[in-house]
Design an enzyme around this catalytic site. Sequence first.
Site, PDB file in Angstrom:
ATOM      1  N   LYS A  88       0.833  -1.207   0.000  1.00  0.00           N
ATOM      2  CA  LYS A  88       0.000   0.000   0.000  1.00  0.00           C
ATOM      3  C   LYS A  88       0.867   1.256   0.000  1.00  0.00           C
ATOM      4  O   LYS A  88       0.626   2.175  -0.784  1.00  0.00           O
ATOM      5  CB  LYS A  88      -0.913  -0.039   1.238  1.00  0.00           C
ATOM      6  CG  LYS A  88      -1.911   1.064   1.325  1.00  0.00           C
ATOM      7  CD  LYS A  88      -3.165   0.622   2.067  1.00  0.00           C
ATOM      8  CE  LYS A  88      -2.956   0.446   3.561  1.00  0.00           C
ATOM      9  NZ  LYS A  88      -2.848   1.750   4.268  1.00  0.00           N
ATOM     10  N   ARG A  92       2.840   5.974  -3.301  1.00  0.00           N
ATOM     11  CA  ARG A  92       3.973   6.801  -3.718  1.00  0.00           C
ATOM     12  C   ARG A  92       4.227   6.683  -5.210  1.00  0.00           C
ATOM     13  O   ARG A  92       4.660   7.650  -5.854  1.00  0.00           O
ATOM     14  CB  ARG A  92       5.220   6.405  -2.916  1.00  0.00           C
ATOM     15  CG  ARG A  92       5.141   6.869  -1.442  1.00  0.00           C
ATOM     16  CD  ARG A  92       6.034   6.031  -0.553  1.00  0.00           C
ATOM     17  NE  ARG A  92       6.160   6.524   0.812  1.00  0.00           N
ATOM     18  CZ  ARG A  92       5.261   6.320   1.790  1.00  0.00           C
ATOM     19  NH1 ARG A  92       4.136   5.640   1.548  1.00  0.00           N
ATOM     20  NH2 ARG A  92       5.476   6.783   3.004  1.00  0.00           N
ATOM     21  N   ARG A 126      -8.880  11.870  12.413  1.00  0.00           N
ATOM     22  CA  ARG A 126      -7.452  11.628  12.655  1.00  0.00           C
ATOM     23  C   ARG A 126      -6.642  12.933  12.683  1.00  0.00           C
ATOM     24  O   ARG A 126      -6.983  13.891  12.013  1.00  0.00           O
ATOM     25  CB  ARG A 126      -6.918  10.637  11.607  1.00  0.00           C
ATOM     26  CG  ARG A 126      -7.597   9.279  11.784  1.00  0.00           C
ATOM     27  CD  ARG A 126      -7.125   8.253  10.809  1.00  0.00           C
ATOM     28  NE  ARG A 126      -5.737   7.886  11.027  1.00  0.00           N
ATOM     29  CZ  ARG A 126      -5.062   7.084  10.217  1.00  0.00           C
ATOM     30  NH1 ARG A 126      -5.653   6.563   9.156  1.00  0.00           N
ATOM     31  NH2 ARG A 126      -3.813   6.785  10.473  1.00  0.00           N
ATOM     32  N   SER A 175       6.972   8.931  12.326  1.00  0.00           N
ATOM     33  CA  SER A 175       5.909   8.845  11.335  1.00  0.00           C
ATOM     34  C   SER A 175       6.442   9.044   9.925  1.00  0.00           C
ATOM     35  O   SER A 175       6.908  10.139   9.567  1.00  0.00           O
ATOM     36  CB  SER A 175       4.827   9.898  11.611  1.00  0.00           C
ATOM     37  OG  SER A 175       3.974  10.002  10.496  1.00  0.00           O
ATOM     38  N   GLN A 183       4.631   9.100   7.354  1.00  0.00           N
ATOM     39  CA  GLN A 183       3.711   9.979   6.616  1.00  0.00           C
ATOM     40  C   GLN A 183       4.117  11.434   6.792  1.00  0.00           C
ATOM     41  O   GLN A 183       4.117  12.204   5.839  1.00  0.00           O
ATOM     42  CB  GLN A 183       2.272   9.755   7.084  1.00  0.00           C
ATOM     43  CG  GLN A 183       1.759   8.372   6.706  1.00  0.00           C
ATOM     44  CD  GLN A 183       0.344   8.121   7.183  1.00  0.00           C
ATOM     45  OE1 GLN A 183      -0.240   8.933   7.895  1.00  0.00           O
ATOM     46  NE2 GLN A 183      -0.207   6.983   6.802  1.00  0.00           N
ATOM     47  N   ASP A 225       2.022  -1.339  11.802  1.00  0.00           N
ATOM     48  CA  ASP A 225       0.709  -1.755  11.286  1.00  0.00           C
ATOM     49  C   ASP A 225       0.404  -3.223  11.586  1.00  0.00           C
ATOM     50  O   ASP A 225      -0.710  -3.690  11.337  1.00  0.00           O
ATOM     51  CB  ASP A 225       0.643  -1.540   9.768  1.00  0.00           C
ATOM     52  CG  ASP A 225       0.598  -0.056   9.415  1.00  0.00           C
ATOM     53  OD1 ASP A 225       0.271   0.758  10.288  1.00  0.00           O
ATOM     54  OD2 ASP A 225       0.908   0.275   8.258  1.00  0.00           O
ATOM     55  N   LYS A 270      -4.534   5.329  14.608  1.00  0.00           N
ATOM     56  CA  LYS A 270      -4.617   4.669  13.293  1.00  0.00           C
ATOM     57  C   LYS A 270      -6.077   4.684  12.824  1.00  0.00           C
ATOM     58  O   LYS A 270      -6.866   5.491  13.296  1.00  0.00           O
ATOM     59  CB  LYS A 270      -4.054   3.248  13.390  1.00  0.00           C
ATOM     60  CG  LYS A 270      -2.569   3.211  13.737  1.00  0.00           C
ATOM     61  CD  LYS A 270      -1.737   3.833  12.633  1.00  0.00           C
ATOM     62  CE  LYS A 270      -0.256   3.873  12.988  1.00  0.00           C
ATOM     63  NZ  LYS A 270       0.519   4.655  12.018  1.00  0.00           N
ATOM     64  N   ARG A 306      -6.278   1.288  17.921  1.00  0.00           N
ATOM     65  CA  ARG A 306      -6.049  -0.162  17.784  1.00  0.00           C
ATOM     66  C   ARG A 306      -5.756  -0.842  19.112  1.00  0.00           C
ATOM     67  O   ARG A 306      -5.927  -2.068  19.217  1.00  0.00           O
ATOM     68  CB  ARG A 306      -4.932  -0.428  16.771  1.00  0.00           C
ATOM     69  CG  ARG A 306      -5.431  -0.189  15.362  1.00  0.00           C
ATOM     70  CD  ARG A 306      -4.436  -0.539  14.299  1.00  0.00           C
ATOM     71  NE  ARG A 306      -5.069  -0.429  12.994  1.00  0.00           N
ATOM     72  CZ  ARG A 306      -4.428  -0.224  11.856  1.00  0.00           C
ATOM     73  NH1 ARG A 306      -3.104  -0.104  11.845  1.00  0.00           N
ATOM     74  NH2 ARG A 306      -5.094  -0.157  10.719  1.00  0.00           N
ATOM     75  N   ARG A 313      -7.596  -3.798   9.594  1.00  0.00           N
ATOM     76  CA  ARG A 313      -6.640  -4.721  10.231  1.00  0.00           C
ATOM     77  C   ARG A 313      -7.220  -5.407  11.470  1.00  0.00           C
ATOM     78  O   ARG A 313      -6.791  -6.501  11.832  1.00  0.00           O
ATOM     79  CB  ARG A 313      -5.335  -3.988  10.551  1.00  0.00           C
ATOM     80  CG  ARG A 313      -4.671  -3.424   9.281  1.00  0.00           C
ATOM     81  CD  ARG A 313      -3.199  -3.179   9.446  1.00  0.00           C
ATOM     82  NE  ARG A 313      -2.717  -2.241   8.436  1.00  0.00           N
ATOM     83  CZ  ARG A 313      -2.421  -2.558   7.176  1.00  0.00           C
ATOM     84  NH1 ARG A 313      -2.552  -3.799   6.756  1.00  0.00           N
ATOM     85  NH2 ARG A 313      -1.994  -1.645   6.334  1.00  0.00           N
TER      86      ARG A 313
HETATM   87  C1  S3P Z   1       2.514   4.752   6.224  1.00  0.00           C
HETATM   88  C2  S3P Z   1       3.079   5.098   7.433  1.00  0.00           C
HETATM   89  C3  S3P Z   1       2.552   4.630   8.727  1.00  0.00           C
HETATM   90  C4  S3P Z   1       1.606   3.453   8.568  1.00  0.00           C
HETATM   91  C5  S3P Z   1       0.625   3.662   7.466  1.00  0.00           C
HETATM   92  C6  S3P Z   1       1.345   3.865   6.142  1.00  0.00           C
HETATM   93  C7  S3P Z   1       3.097   5.296   4.989  1.00  0.00           C
HETATM   94  O1  S3P Z   1       1.839   5.668   9.355  1.00  0.00           O
HETATM   95  O2  S3P Z   1       0.928   3.217   9.782  1.00  0.00           O
HETATM   96  O3  S3P Z   1      -0.242   2.557   7.338  1.00  0.00           O
HETATM   97  O4  S3P Z   1       2.777   4.791   3.889  1.00  0.00           O
HETATM   98  O5  S3P Z   1       3.922   6.224   5.074  1.00  0.00           O
HETATM   99  P1  S3P Z   1       2.578   6.785  10.236  1.00  0.00           P
HETATM  100  O6  S3P Z   1       3.464   7.521   9.353  1.00  0.00           O
HETATM  101  O7  S3P Z   1       1.469   7.630  10.792  1.00  0.00           O
HETATM  102  O8  S3P Z   1       3.314   6.039  11.302  1.00  0.00           O
END
Ligand code: S3P
Length: 434
Positions: A21, A26, A122, A167, A169, A315, A342, A346, A387
């Site tokens: 994913k 990306r 979120r 993180s 993200q 995850d 999340k 969770r 999940r």
């Molecule tokens: C992800 C980063 C993670 C992960 C998410 C996908 C990504 O989140 O939990 O399912 O693709 O960069 P966080 O960056 O909030 O930890």
Amino acid sequence: MEFQLLPGGVISGEARVPGDKSISHRSIMLGAIAEGTTRINGFLEGEDALATVAALRALGVAIEGPDDGEVAVHGVGLHGLRAPAGPLDMGNSGTSMRLLAGLLAGQVFDSELTGDVSLCKRPMGRVMGPLQQMGASIEGSADGTPPLRVHGGRALHGIHYDLPMASAQVKSCVLLAGLYAEGRTSVTEPAPTRDHTERMLRGFGYHVGNENGVISLEGGGRLLATEIDVPADISSAAFFLVAASIAPGSDLLLLHVGVNPTRTGVINILRLMGADITLKNQREVGGEPVADIHVRHAPLAGIEIPRDQVPLAIDEFPALFIAAACASGRTVLRGAEELRVKESDRIAAMAAGLSILGVPNEVLEDGIIIDGGGLGGGVIHTCHDHRIAMSFAIAALRASAEIRILDCDPVATSFPGFDALARGLGLQIMARVD
Ligand code: S3P
């Protein structure tokens, strides 16, 4: 949709789970702002990745597919995106929203990012803060949640950002905005997180530095189209790593799985618990390590999960909690407060389900204590979290009675076809449309 599972079963055979994913998101975003046509195979045709495809189409990018995992993205270059006609709907996908916020902060036009009920709860302050420091104009609702409004046409400047939480993200958001910023953008992180953005930018010919943990890039360069082979998602494979480990007699081969070291915490943790997992045919595909993973049943024992493994398995904890419930002795997880923000909380969602199945557990602010042993049956609520649904599905392998799992539709966000694939490997699962 709900899942109904009969207790017991053996997991065996060979399977390739759907595409990663994180890498799928990306590939579309970077392909869109590259020059030329990027060809992708193994793309995840799940709702989250499709939300990213729809968003980039709304931003004026021609995208063919996905068709059996194949996608062609006709890149428009760094400055070729166009104003969308309306708000961009990210559905359930936090990755789409946080990464696109970075990309959109550097555009000349305004945009709005929204999502479903879960996504709209979120935290987005974590991306708005650094983007504002870079000179972006972005705002959310009063409590820092979506929808996000981005006002374009601001000149961004590079910053150094010391991430307050581990993180990927947030890191990726800042780096993507950095492509549009004057000068150098750099980040440091409290612990290493998945580095797919950095690897893929390099695959598009963009220089990304990493000196002593300082990840950096210069704005204003060019991305050149490339080919991307998306490996199977280790986060989806994780359900079957646990399933085969806990079900006596199991012997399973998972094909072409991404084993980037920033993602393999689940393998490390299961091995510490006594799992029998071997990597075969290790190779590198398009800058990402890939392997076939062989897993056989083994008796598991509870452990204290090392803190340095937490971001590397973030995850996979719902599935790992099921492993802990089937292990002998006590498993303790700490330092995992990120699990609370999340797709659901969770820790709370898993603790509630484990309690329904009669598994003793104690909730901590930043983790959980689980006393392994037996599992009963019962009716589980997923809290709209894919999940949580898949984790309790595999729990049935060791349950003493039937498990019913309500509200399983979100499984399609990351793992379309989960029930059919799981049934083929030996899980006694029935999906019912309700
Ligand atoms: C992800 C980063 C993670 C992960 C998410 C996908 C990504 O989140 O939990 O399912 O693709 O960069 P966080 O960056 O909030 O930890």
